[in-house]
Enzyme design. Structure first.
Site, PDB file in Angstrom:
ATOM      1  N   ASN A   6      -7.094 -10.407  -2.505  1.00 30.23           N
ATOM      2  CA  ASN A   6      -6.597  -9.954  -1.577  1.00 30.23           C
ATOM      3  C   ASN A   6      -6.472  -9.961   0.078  1.00 30.23           C
ATOM      4  O   ASN A   6      -7.856  -9.910   0.382  1.00 30.23           O
ATOM      5  CB  ASN A   6      -6.827  -8.560  -1.908  1.00 30.23           C
ATOM      6  CG  ASN A   6      -6.043  -7.698  -3.043  1.00 30.23           C
ATOM      7  OD1 ASN A   6      -5.892  -8.402  -3.912  1.00 30.23           O
ATOM      8  ND2 ASN A   6      -6.202  -6.275  -3.334  1.00 30.23           N
ATOM      9  N   HIS A  53     -12.789  -3.910   4.138  1.00 27.29           N
ATOM     10  CA  HIS A  53     -11.165  -4.053   4.690  1.00 27.29           C
ATOM     11  C   HIS A  53     -11.826  -4.467   5.851  1.00 27.29           C
ATOM     12  O   HIS A  53     -12.034  -3.611   6.814  1.00 27.29           O
ATOM     13  CB  HIS A  53     -10.609  -3.035   4.097  1.00 27.29           C
ATOM     14  CG  HIS A  53     -10.193  -2.760   3.010  1.00 27.29           C
ATOM     15  ND1 HIS A  53     -11.108  -2.141   1.737  1.00 27.29           N
ATOM     16  CD2 HIS A  53      -9.509  -3.710   2.369  1.00 27.29           C
ATOM     17  CE1 HIS A  53     -10.163  -2.065   0.947  1.00 27.29           C
ATOM     18  NE2 HIS A  53      -9.404  -2.985   0.996  1.00 27.29           N
ATOM     19  N   GLY A  54     -10.312  -5.078   6.453  1.00 27.52           N
ATOM     20  CA  GLY A  54     -10.446  -4.497   7.865  1.00 27.52           C
ATOM     21  C   GLY A  54     -11.013  -6.202   8.580  1.00 27.52           C
ATOM     22  O   GLY A  54     -11.375  -6.863   7.962  1.00 27.52           O
ATOM     23  N   ASP A  86      -0.428  -1.639  -3.557  1.00 23.48           N
ATOM     24  CA  ASP A  86      -1.969  -1.568  -4.131  1.00 23.48           C
ATOM     25  C   ASP A  86      -2.644  -0.612  -3.612  1.00 23.48           C
ATOM     26  O   ASP A  86      -2.156   0.509  -2.748  1.00 23.48           O
ATOM     27  CB  ASP A  86      -2.041  -2.186  -2.517  1.00 23.48           C
ATOM     28  CG  ASP A  86      -3.375  -2.999  -1.988  1.00 23.48           C
ATOM     29  OD1 ASP A  86      -4.815  -3.065  -2.783  1.00 23.48           O
ATOM     30  OD2 ASP A  86      -3.759  -3.032  -1.446  1.00 23.48           O
ATOM     31  N   HIS A  87      -3.936  -0.029  -4.051  1.00 21.43           N
ATOM     32  CA  HIS A  87      -4.808   1.707  -3.686  1.00 21.43           C
ATOM     33  C   HIS A  87      -3.972   2.520  -4.305  1.00 21.43           C
ATOM     34  O   HIS A  87      -4.211   3.091  -3.149  1.00 21.43           O
ATOM     35  CB  HIS A  87      -5.395   1.003  -2.354  1.00 21.43           C
ATOM     36  CG  HIS A  87      -5.841   0.254  -1.618  1.00 21.43           C
ATOM     37  ND1 HIS A  87      -7.866   0.179  -2.193  1.00 21.43           N
ATOM     38  CD2 HIS A  87      -6.436  -0.834  -1.370  1.00 21.43           C
ATOM     39  CE1 HIS A  87      -8.619  -1.080  -1.808  1.00 21.43           C
ATOM     40  NE2 HIS A  87      -7.086  -1.501  -1.296  1.00 21.43           N
ATOM     41  N   GLY A  90     -10.727  -6.683   0.343  1.00 14.15           N
ATOM     42  CA  GLY A  90     -11.339  -7.345   2.038  1.00 14.15           C
ATOM     43  C   GLY A  90     -11.633  -8.923   1.926  1.00 14.15           C
ATOM     44  O   GLY A  90     -12.787  -8.743   2.488  1.00 14.15           O
ATOM     45  N   ASP A  93      -6.783   3.632  -7.222  1.00 12.74           N
ATOM     46  CA  ASP A  93      -8.084   3.478  -7.335  1.00 12.74           C
ATOM     47  C   ASP A  93      -8.671   4.489  -6.624  1.00 12.74           C
ATOM     48  O   ASP A  93      -8.662   5.062  -6.028  1.00 12.74           O
ATOM     49  CB  ASP A  93      -8.208   2.576  -5.468  1.00 12.74           C
ATOM     50  CG  ASP A  93      -9.024   2.372  -4.711  1.00 12.74           C
ATOM     51  OD1 ASP A  93     -10.650   3.364  -5.780  1.00 12.74           O
ATOM     52  OD2 ASP A  93      -9.391   2.139  -3.233  1.00 12.74           O
ATOM     53  N   SER A 139       1.368  -1.388   0.194  1.00 18.33           N
ATOM     54  CA  SER A 139      -0.108  -0.358  -0.154  1.00 18.33           C
ATOM     55  C   SER A 139       0.584   1.165  -0.080  1.00 18.33           C
ATOM     56  O   SER A 139       1.749   1.278   0.124  1.00 18.33           O
ATOM     57  CB  SER A 139      -0.610   0.257   1.339  1.00 18.33           C
ATOM     58  OG  SER A 139      -0.099   0.136   2.602  1.00 18.33           O
ATOM     59  N   SER A 157      -5.904  -8.580   6.143  1.00 18.93           N
ATOM     60  CA  SER A 157      -5.554  -8.233   8.068  1.00 18.93           C
ATOM     61  C   SER A 157      -5.166  -9.635   8.391  1.00 18.93           C
ATOM     62  O   SER A 157      -4.635  -9.812   9.787  1.00 18.93           O
ATOM     63  CB  SER A 157      -7.060  -8.130   8.157  1.00 18.93           C
ATOM     64  OG  SER A 157      -7.573  -6.977   8.027  1.00 18.93           O
TER      65      SER A 157
HETATM   66  P1  13P Z   1      -8.070  -7.590   4.135  1.00 16.28           P
HETATM   67  O1  13P Z   1      -8.260  -6.442   5.240  1.00 16.28           O
HETATM   68  O2  13P Z   1      -9.034  -8.511   4.067  1.00 16.28           O
HETATM   69  O3  13P Z   1      -6.763  -8.200   4.417  1.00 16.28           O
HETATM   70  O4  13P Z   1      -8.503  -6.469   2.815  1.00 16.28           O
HETATM   71  C1  13P Z   1      -6.872  -6.598   2.216  1.00 16.28           C
HETATM   72  C2  13P Z   1      -6.637  -5.249   1.240  1.00 16.28           C
HETATM   73  O5  13P Z   1      -7.712  -5.575   0.429  1.00 16.28           O
HETATM   74  C3  13P Z   1      -5.958  -5.263   0.691  1.00 16.28           C
HETATM   75  O6  13P Z   1      -6.182  -4.943  -0.806  1.00 16.28           O
HETATM   76  O1  G3H Z   2      -6.340  -2.880   1.648  1.00 13.82           O
HETATM   77  C1  G3H Z   2      -5.689  -2.159   2.181  1.00 13.82           C
HETATM   78  C2  G3H Z   2      -4.554  -2.618   2.791  1.00 13.82           C
HETATM   79  O2  G3H Z   2      -4.813  -3.503   3.748  1.00 13.82           O
HETATM   80  C3  G3H Z   2      -2.941  -1.488   3.288  1.00 13.82           C
HETATM   81  O3  G3H Z   2      -4.005  -1.374   4.814  1.00 13.82           O
HETATM   82  O4  G3H Z   2      -2.489   0.658   4.231  1.00 13.82           O
HETATM   83  O5  G3H Z   2      -2.301   0.414   6.871  1.00 13.82           O
HETATM   84  O6  G3H Z   2      -0.340  -0.907   4.182  1.00 13.82           O
HETATM   85  P1  G3H Z   2      -2.644   0.215   5.033  1.00 13.82           P
HETATM   86 ZN    ZN Z   3      -8.045  -3.399  -0.733  1.00 15.56          ZN
END
Ligand code: 13P
Ligand code: G3H
Ligand code: ZN
Length: 314
Positions: free
Chosen positions: A259, A184-185, A87-88, A217, A109, A55, A262
């Site tokens: 993905n 997410h989370g 990522d994102h 997520g 994103d 990320s 968590s």
């Molecule tokens: P989780 O929080 O479900 O692990 O999702 C991770 C994610 O989508 C990273 O882009």
């Molecule tokens: O989807 C997002 C990831 O879980 C990244 O989270 O920005 O805390 O690394 P982070």
């Molecule tokens: Zn994500």
């Protein structure tokens, strides 16, 4: 630095095979040496293709030089089908920077922008990335939960299947993340039996035959990790994730990237808490970092085997 110099591949060939053989490539997030090593160990043990996801906040945490130094130090062989993915990504510049430092795949994103703005930004990123043979993911629909420190969202909106063909044609992207009820989370579900919107997924897959779809997520949130964390001083009651059976079902419906962040965070924390609590005299971080690394490798292997179906696919 180009990604081929780092032994990496982009995601195009991976996704073609995943669609053809009905499995998903795991995208595991990493943010330090132990998380990176555990993902790569799992990939080597299972012969699974793997996407190393970073990320923007993880990139900031590691620093560009440390990140690329670690990837170089991992001696990745192109035979191992490993992609390095932003990522994102929240802007054109963030994606361009990632490409410059050796990422083989980027996500733009812009899912919270209106359709036309999302499409225009995603198109610009795809046009730029394709000059370097870097693959591009974009998103339609919004997931609830904290996505990143830059992109916090408390609300969600499912992907509208009627939008997807226009979006993919207008942007030239290589894969599309969709919102079908994941978030997410660690707190994804209020009830055990909540179903993902497979009707939306089926509709999207019909409109985009053979096109790679992505599930964000998607952590499973193993309850034994929650129990361990709570037993050793943590407070994560009520954490609940996406059921394994539903994730496996999604892999048969053109979801070819899943993905997971968590679950590895939970594994790391559970192992570290337990080790510190059971060894109160220890003050050598390598001891709890080693057990945390082993636990994360085990989680990656379990998910590659039982959720992704990507074992022995390289
Ligand atoms: P989780 O929080 O479900 O692990 O999702 C991770 C994610 O989508 C990273 O882009
Ligand atoms: O989807 C997002 C990831 O879980 C990244 O989270 O920005 O805390 O690394 P982070
Ligand atoms: Zn994500």
């Amino acid at each position: 630095m180009t990604y081929t110099e780092l032994g990496l591949v982009n995601t195009n060939e991976m996704f073609r095979d995943a669609i053809a053989r009905n499995y998903a490539v795991p995208a595991f997030n990493f943010y330090n040496m132990e998380t990176l090593q555990s993902i790569l160990d799992a990939a080597r043990i299972t012969h699974s293709p793997v996407i190393l996801a970073v990320s923007e906040s993880a990139l900031k945490y590691m620093g560009t030089d440390m990140l690329t130094g670690m990837i170089r130090g991992a001696n990745i062989s192109p035979d191992y089908k490993i992609a390095l993915h932003l990522d994102h990504g929240t802007s054109f510049d963030a994606c361009a920077h990632a490409i410059e430092i050796g990422f083989s795949s980027v996500m733009i994103d812009a899912s919270k922008l209106p359709f036309d703005e999302n499409a225009e930004l995603s198109r610009r990123v795809a046009q730029h990335a394709h000059k370097y043979n870097v693959s591009v993911e974009a998103e339609l629909g919004v997931l609830a939960g904290i996505e990143d420190e830059n992109t916090q969202s408390d609300f969600s909106s499912y992907t509208n299947p009627a939008d997807v063909e226009k979006f993919v044609n207008a942007t030239g992207i290589d894969s599309l993340a969709i919102a079908i009820g994941t978030s997410h989370g660690a707190y994804k579900r209020k009830k055990e039996d909540e179903e993902l919107r497979f009707d939306i997924l089926a509709d999207v897959a019909t409109r985009l035959p053979g096109f790679p779809l992505v599930l964000h997520g998607a952590s499973n949130i193993p309850q034994k990790l929650i129990t361990t964390i709570n037993e050793f001083g943590g407070q994560l009651s009520g954490a609940r994730g996406i059921d394994e059976i539903q994730l496996r079902r999604a892999t048969k419906m053109n979801i070819c990237k899943i993905n997971v962040d968590s679950d590895l965070r939970l594994g790391f924390t559970a192992a570290a808490r337990k080790s510190l609590s059971e060894n109160p005299e220890n003050f050598n971080p390598r001891e709890f970092l080693s057990v945390a690394r082993q636990e994360m490798t085990k989680i990656c292997i379990d998910e590659i085997r039982n959720i992704m179906g990507s074992e022995d696919k390289i």
